[in-house]
Design a protein around this motif. Structure first.
Motif, PDB file in Angstrom:
ATOM      1  N   VAL A   1       0.605  -1.059  -0.130  1.00 12.59           N
ATOM      2  CA  VAL A   1      -0.018   0.056   0.110  1.00 12.59           C
ATOM      3  C   VAL A   1       0.655   1.476   0.432  1.00 12.59           C
ATOM      4  N   MET A   2       0.313   2.456  -1.134  1.00 15.13           N
ATOM      5  CA  MET A   2       0.973   3.056  -0.834  1.00 15.13           C
ATOM      6  C   MET A   2       0.213   4.692  -0.081  1.00 15.13           C
ATOM      7  N   ALA A   3       0.865   5.145   0.744  1.00 12.92           N
ATOM      8  CA  ALA A   3       0.254   6.051   1.345  1.00 12.92           C
ATOM      9  C   ALA A   3       0.918   7.005   0.997  1.00 12.92           C
ATOM     10  N   ILE A   4       0.031   8.566   0.234  1.00 14.93           N
ATOM     11  CA  ILE A   4       0.667   8.943  -0.720  1.00 14.93           C
ATOM     12  C   ILE A   4      -0.092  10.686   0.266  1.00 14.93           C
ATOM     13  N   ASP A   5       1.378  12.118   0.489  1.00 10.80           N
ATOM     14  CA  ASP A   5       0.775  12.955   1.129  1.00 10.80           C
ATOM     15  C   ASP A   5       0.106  13.701   0.120  1.00 10.80           C
TER      16      ASP A   5
ATOM     17  N   ILE B   1       4.237   1.760   1.998  1.00  5.77           N
ATOM     18  CA  ILE B   1       5.631   3.170   1.773  1.00  5.77           C
ATOM     19  C   ILE B   1       5.246   4.477   1.830  1.00  5.77           C
ATOM     20  N   LEU B   2       5.238   5.046   3.016  1.00  3.98           N
ATOM     21  CA  LEU B   2       4.402   6.119   3.768  1.00  3.98           C
ATOM     22  C   LEU B   2       5.557   7.405   3.057  1.00  3.98           C
ATOM     23  N   LEU B   3       5.067   7.994   2.554  1.00  2.00           N
ATOM     24  CA  LEU B   3       5.465   9.881   1.807  1.00  2.00           C
ATOM     25  C   LEU B   3       5.044  10.723   2.682  1.00  2.00           C
ATOM     26  N   THR B   4       5.923  11.190   2.922  1.00  3.24           N
ATOM     27  CA  THR B   4       5.518  12.722   3.664  1.00  3.24           C
ATOM     28  C   THR B   4       6.149  13.706   3.192  1.00  3.24           C
TER      29      THR B   4
ATOM     30  N   ILE C   1       3.234  -5.773   9.465  1.00  4.20           N
ATOM     31  CA  ILE C   1       3.280  -4.914   8.361  1.00  4.20           C
ATOM     32  C   ILE C   1       4.739  -3.925   8.367  1.00  4.20           C
ATOM     33  N   LYS C   2       5.526  -4.178   7.154  1.00  7.53           N
ATOM     34  CA  LYS C   2       6.777  -3.440   7.389  1.00  7.53           C
ATOM     35  C   LYS C   2       6.512  -1.670   6.804  1.00  7.53           C
ATOM     36  N   VAL C   3       7.264  -0.672   6.807  1.00  8.74           N
ATOM     37  CA  VAL C   3       6.469   0.413   6.552  1.00  8.74           C
ATOM     38  C   VAL C   3       8.005   0.533   6.432  1.00  8.74           C
ATOM     39  N   TYR C   4       8.102   1.335   4.617  1.00 13.53           N
ATOM     40  CA  TYR C   4       8.748   2.036   4.373  1.00 13.53           C
ATOM     41  C   TYR C   4       8.527   3.466   4.499  1.00 13.53           C
ATOM     42  N   THR C   5       9.674   4.458   5.240  1.00 13.95           N
ATOM     43  CA  THR C   5       8.722   5.868   4.793  1.00 13.95           C
ATOM     44  C   THR C   5      10.105   6.945   4.077  1.00 13.95           C
ATOM     45  N   ILE C   6       9.116   7.836   3.461  1.00 17.15           N
ATOM     46  CA  ILE C   6       9.816   8.522   2.779  1.00 17.15           C
ATOM     47  C   ILE C   6      10.045  10.509   3.338  1.00 17.15           C
ATOM     48  N   GLY C   7      10.873  10.735   3.188  1.00 18.60           N
ATOM     49  CA  GLY C   7      10.194  12.573   3.387  1.00 18.60           C
ATOM     50  C   GLY C   7      10.631  13.243   2.113  1.00 18.60           C
ATOM     51  N   LEU C   8      10.182  13.956   1.633  1.00 24.97           N
ATOM     52  CA  LEU C   8      10.604  14.813   0.701  1.00 24.97           C
ATOM     53  C   LEU C   8      10.488  15.987   0.560  1.00 24.97           C
TER      54      LEU C   8
ATOM     55  N   GLY D   1      -6.941  20.743   4.210  1.00 26.01           N
ATOM     56  CA  GLY D   1      -5.551  20.731   4.725  1.00 26.01           C
ATOM     57  C   GLY D   1      -5.226  20.506   5.571  1.00 26.01           C
ATOM     58  N   GLY D   2      -3.668  20.061   5.725  1.00 23.51           N
ATOM     59  CA  GLY D   2      -3.240  19.766   6.535  1.00 23.51           C
ATOM     60  C   GLY D   2      -2.504  18.073   6.625  1.00 23.51           C
ATOM     61  N   THR D   3      -1.390  17.574   7.542  1.00 24.09           N
ATOM     62  CA  THR D   3      -0.601  16.707   7.372  1.00 24.09           C
ATOM     63  C   THR D   3      -0.926  15.737   8.080  1.00 24.09           C
ATOM     64  N   ALA D   4      -1.729  14.521   8.286  1.00 23.76           N
ATOM     65  CA  ALA D   4      -2.129  13.407   9.251  1.00 23.76           C
ATOM     66  C   ALA D   4      -2.025  12.580   8.822  1.00 23.76           C
ATOM     67  N   ILE D   5      -0.148  12.349   9.391  1.00 19.27           N
ATOM     68  CA  ILE D   5       0.880  11.428   9.142  1.00 19.27           C
ATOM     69  C   ILE D   5       0.314   9.890   9.897  1.00 19.27           C
ATOM     70  N   GLY D   6      -0.840  10.235  11.040  1.00 16.16           N
ATOM     71  CA  GLY D   6      -1.444   8.984  11.939  1.00 16.16           C
ATOM     72  C   GLY D   6      -2.471   8.518  10.537  1.00 16.16           C
ATOM     73  N   MET D   7      -3.603   9.462  10.324  1.00 19.79           N
ATOM     74  CA  MET D   7      -3.821   8.924   9.580  1.00 19.79           C
ATOM     75  C   MET D   7      -3.918   8.015   8.241  1.00 19.79           C
ATOM     76  N   GLY D   8      -2.518   8.432   7.691  1.00 22.90           N
ATOM     77  CA  GLY D   8      -2.681   8.188   6.614  1.00 22.90           C
ATOM     78  C   GLY D   8      -2.506   6.808   6.729  1.00 22.90           C
ATOM     79  N   LEU D   9      -1.172   6.510   8.631  1.00 16.44           N
ATOM     80  CA  LEU D   9      -0.903   5.395   7.932  1.00 16.44           C
ATOM     81  C   LEU D   9      -1.855   4.173   8.339  1.00 16.44           C
TER      82      LEU D   9
END
Length: 334
Positions: free
Chosen positions: A95-99, A195-198, A221-228, A169-177
């Protein structure tokens, strides 16, 4: 024509170098074995050579050709046809979680962060033909854009249709994950990956990122996080022009909660990556693609068509012809 042709024992072909040697021995050296008679004059013996005497070397030719065919037969010439069947032993659900917050329109990546991500994400999907993939988008809230599916056409279309402004608007990383975890909780796959990107910090939402991380750990579940985002400042949208409706941009500091992203990756046995430009973002997805390999078992079936039997039969026929001619037509000349 010879694409599927091979010799099982090609080393026997070296024996072919003996053929020229035998030819020289048969046609030159053996002449010395012919009986000679010395007389003062051959006037009384003058006769025209017959056709049979001229064709006598044909016996040697038959013998040499037969020997050549036998040597080639020893090398076992054959045609090989190969059929393949693949079996996926270990599928991966991703699952790709996209900001999709407004900051994803920042122009430190070209043409902007969101469009750069969509291009790279599509390439990533194309490289995962044997896996199921789902898409979750989030900003101030989260939404499952596509449940996990093996239909890559749907996934690619979903990525292409992602736009800014779909969510609050906003950035809810917890909700995305959390939404991504929820998509995978019923998965029967042996390997489950997010794959969590924010490009920002968690500043809204009613799901704490660490709580969502604990849920991911519990479900394996393994999570790969990406800071963009680049280091320093970037051109961010801050308002719309009231006359044209176009976004207005200004330079602002880039803020990414790397500590939180590193925590999520570490707790779930994933990895954290920082993408500061288009090239780095592409390299990150390529690295994840290498890290998460689907195990595929390939079965090959070989069908051999032996060709040596015909050569042996032909060689035997030539030998029989030589023996027959030697004891009949050419008998008086030997």
């Amino acid at each position: 024509m010879f694409q599927n042709f091979e010799f099982l024992h090609p080393q026997f072909l070296w024996l072919l170098v003996l053929i020229p040697i035998l030819a020289i021995w048969l046609f030159l050296v053996r002449k010395k074995e012919s009986a000679t008679l010395t007389i003062s004059s051959i006037k009384g013996f003058e006769v025209k050579p017959s056709i049979l005497s001229k064709l006598k070397p044909l016996l040697h030719v038959l013998r040499l050709v037969a020997l050549t065919l036998l040597i080639v037969a020893l090398a076992r010439p054959r045609n090989v046809s190969v059929s393949k069947r693949t079996k996926t032993n270990k599928g991966i659900d991703i699952v790709m979680a996209i900001d999709v917050s407004a900051s994803m329109l920042a122009r430190d990546l070209k043409p902007n962060r969101l469009e750069a991500l969509k291009k790279v994400a599509t390439e990533f999907v194309n490289q995962r033909p044997n896996d199921r993939i789902g898409i979750v988008v989030y900003a101030g809230e989260s939404f499952t854009q596509t449940p996990i599916t093996s239909d890559k056409r749907i996934v690619r279309n979903t990525i292409s249709d992602i736009k800014w402004g779909q969510l609050d608007g906003g950035t809810a990383i917890g909700m995305g994950l959390g939404s991504a975890v929820n998509r995978l909780k019923e998965s029967k796959a042996k390997s489950k990956v997010i794959i969590l990107l924010t490009d920002g910090v968690n500043n809204t939402g009613f799901v704490d990122p660490k709580t969502a991380t604990e849920l991911a750990v519990g479900l394996g579940i393994k999570v790969y996080t990406i800071g963009l985002g680049t280091n320093g400042t970037a051109s961010f949208p801050y308002a719309k022009d009231p006359r044209t409706g176009k976004l207005l941009f200004r330079s602002s500091p880039v803020e990414i909660d790397e500590e939180l992203l590193q925590y999520i990756a570490k707790e779930t046995e994933g990895q954290y990556f920082r993408a500061t430009d288009n090239t780095k973002l592409k390299a990150i997805y390529e690295e994840i693609n290498k890290l998460e390999k689907t195990e595929i078992e390939e079965f090959k079936y070989y069908n051999y068509q032996e060709k040596y039997r015909f050569l042996v039969l032909l060689a035997g026929l030539l030998i029989l012809i030589e023996v027959f001619l030697k004891n009949t037509v050419f008998k008086s000349f030997i």
